[in-house]
Design a protein around this motif. Structure first.
Motif, PDB file in Angstrom:
ATOM      1  N   ARG A 210       0.491  63.206   2.901  1.00  0.00           N
ATOM      2  CA  ARG A 210       0.161  64.204   3.328  1.00  0.00           C
ATOM      3  C   ARG A 210      -0.948  65.020   3.462  1.00  0.00           C
ATOM      4  N   LYS A 211      -2.412  64.297   3.502  1.00  0.00           N
ATOM      5  CA  LYS A 211      -3.572  65.395   2.278  1.00  0.00           C
ATOM      6  C   LYS A 211      -4.294  66.174   3.435  1.00  0.00           C
ATOM      7  N   ILE A 212      -4.690  66.927   3.094  1.00  0.00           N
ATOM      8  CA  ILE A 212      -5.487  67.856   4.210  1.00  0.00           C
ATOM      9  C   ILE A 212      -7.062  66.891   3.511  1.00  0.00           C
ATOM     10  N   ILE A 213      -7.802  66.823   4.744  1.00  0.00           N
ATOM     11  CA  ILE A 213      -9.402  66.474   4.233  1.00  0.00           C
ATOM     12  C   ILE A 213     -10.247  67.432   5.203  1.00  0.00           C
ATOM     13  N   TYR A 214     -10.263  67.853   5.946  1.00  0.00           N
ATOM     14  CA  TYR A 214     -10.503  68.976   6.657  1.00  0.00           C
ATOM     15  C   TYR A 214     -10.174  70.128   6.796  1.00  0.00           C
ATOM     16  N   THR A 215     -10.988  71.575   7.372  1.00  0.00           N
ATOM     17  CA  THR A 215     -10.530  72.505   7.436  1.00  0.00           C
ATOM     18  C   THR A 215     -10.777  73.088   8.494  1.00  0.00           C
ATOM     19  N   GLY A 216     -10.249  74.655   8.995  1.00  0.00           N
ATOM     20  CA  GLY A 216     -11.065  75.410   9.259  1.00  0.00           C
ATOM     21  C   GLY A 216     -11.204  75.326  10.987  1.00  0.00           C
ATOM     22  N   PHE A 217     -10.916  74.268  11.680  1.00  0.00           N
ATOM     23  CA  PHE A 217     -10.544  74.158  13.077  1.00  0.00           C
ATOM     24  C   PHE A 217      -9.591  75.084  13.676  1.00  0.00           C
ATOM     25  N   ALA A 218     -10.563  76.015  14.741  1.00  0.00           N
ATOM     26  CA  ALA A 218     -10.226  76.900  15.317  1.00  0.00           C
ATOM     27  C   ALA A 218      -9.026  76.831  16.780  1.00  0.00           C
ATOM     28  N   ARG A 219      -7.894  77.677  16.917  1.00  0.00           N
ATOM     29  CA  ARG A 219      -7.056  77.904  17.773  1.00  0.00           C
ATOM     30  C   ARG A 219      -7.286  78.028  19.363  1.00  0.00           C
ATOM     31  N   ASP A 220      -7.112  76.905  20.471  1.00  0.00           N
ATOM     32  CA  ASP A 220      -7.085  77.589  22.077  1.00  0.00           C
ATOM     33  C   ASP A 220      -5.206  78.327  22.412  1.00  0.00           C
ATOM     34  N   LYS A 221      -5.343  79.548  22.423  1.00  0.00           N
ATOM     35  CA  LYS A 221      -3.956  79.955  23.056  1.00  0.00           C
ATOM     36  C   LYS A 221      -3.440  79.190  24.058  1.00  0.00           C
ATOM     37  N   ALA A 222      -3.811  78.109  24.718  1.00  0.00           N
ATOM     38  CA  ALA A 222      -3.499  77.255  25.264  1.00  0.00           C
ATOM     39  C   ALA A 222      -3.096  75.831  25.073  1.00  0.00           C
ATOM     40  N   GLY A 223      -3.667  75.743  23.819  1.00  0.00           N
ATOM     41  CA  GLY A 223      -3.776  74.897  23.462  1.00  0.00           C
ATOM     42  C   GLY A 223      -4.536  73.008  24.221  1.00  0.00           C
ATOM     43  N   GLU A 224      -5.257  73.452  24.505  1.00  0.00           N
ATOM     44  CA  GLU A 224      -6.044  72.772  25.254  1.00  0.00           C
ATOM     45  C   GLU A 224      -8.026  72.864  25.287  1.00  0.00           C
ATOM     46  N   ALA A 225      -8.100  72.887  24.399  1.00  0.00           N
ATOM     47  CA  ALA A 225      -9.793  73.261  23.447  1.00  0.00           C
ATOM     48  C   ALA A 225      -9.773  72.779  22.687  1.00  0.00           C
ATOM     49  N   MET A 226      -9.508  72.501  21.821  1.00  0.00           N
ATOM     50  CA  MET A 226      -9.648  71.998  20.387  1.00  0.00           C
ATOM     51  C   MET A 226     -10.155  70.916  20.222  1.00  0.00           C
ATOM     52  N   LEU A 227     -10.309  70.642  18.912  1.00  0.00           N
ATOM     53  CA  LEU A 227     -10.297  69.740  18.284  1.00  0.00           C
ATOM     54  C   LEU A 227     -10.071  67.955  18.986  1.00  0.00           C
TER      55      LEU A 227
END
Length: 217
Positions: A124-141
């Motif tokens: 389990r390896k992190i490749i990219y990081t920094g994506f933000a979270r949406d409170k409802a969980g519906e507008a993320m990457l």
């Protein structure tokens, strides 16, 4: 409308002439599926996202997972289910690559792989990081799609984030933009376009995305 068992629910669909609908997998084998992909052996990987809309239920503590489904009898029904990776925070997208999986799980894009043939990811390896979270969980990457340019195309949506390669120092704002990455070199590029959740590409590389304000474009 009373709920129906999966096999009965299939019978309620009205299909256009020439089409056929069959049940390949259902609960309890999988729960809250939000993304699927298939490897070179026809196995199906499913991203489970039970945390969706935690804003509406802050006490909900379950975590997402990646399930591996296999059709061992050649019937078209996935009869074997393995938890490929558990304790995944809000998995919203996945794509098979080189015997493993890229998985979008805010704030990261991971690479997961089973290196010992157990059916479970031991890498389990992190490749990219920094994506933000949406409170409802519906507008993320979301929505990893393979492009004609031999890169994965990713929608980033309104949550955005300051994203970088896991080993780099410089971050880039991805809000409202598309995110491309080369799985071999791990170089990435930002382009115009985004989507709340749901993106696909046709044979000419044109993208179709969906969001709440402008359903499909």
């Amino acid at each position: 409308i009373k709920p129906k068992e999966p096999a009965e629910a299939v019978k309620t669909f009205k299909l256009a002439p020439g089409y056929k609908l069959e049940l390949a997998a259902s609960e309890p084998a999988i729960r809250s599926p939000v993304a699927v992909d298939f490897d070179e052996d026809g196995r199906m990987y499913v991203a489970e996202f039970p945390e969706y809309n935690q804003q509406g239920n802050p006490k909900f503590k379950e975590r997402g997972a990646i399930k591996l489904l296999e059709d061992t009898k050649g019937t078209g029904v996935y009869d074997k289910v393995t938890t490929f990776a558990d304790n995944i925070d809000s998995p919203v997208a996945l794509a098979c690559w080189d015997g493993g999986l890229f998985v979008g799980s805010v704030p990261h894009i991971y690479y997961l792989k089973d290196t010992i043939g157990s059916g479970k990811a031991d890498l389990r390896k992190i490749i990219y990081t920094g994506f933000a979270r949406d409170k409802a969980g519906e507008a993320m990457l979301n929505s990893f799609r393979w492009g004609l340019d031999n890169r994965f195309h990713v929608s980033t949506s309104a949550a955005g984030g300051m994203v970088k390669n896991a080993h780099a120092k410089t971050s880039y704002n991805v809000k409202g933009l598309g995110f491309l990455f080369d799985p071999a070199s791990l170089k990435f590029e930002l382009i115009a376009g985004s989507g709340q959740h749901g993106m696909s590409m046709d044979d000419w590389g044109r993208k179709f995305t969906c969001d709440n304000s402008n359903p499909c474009h």
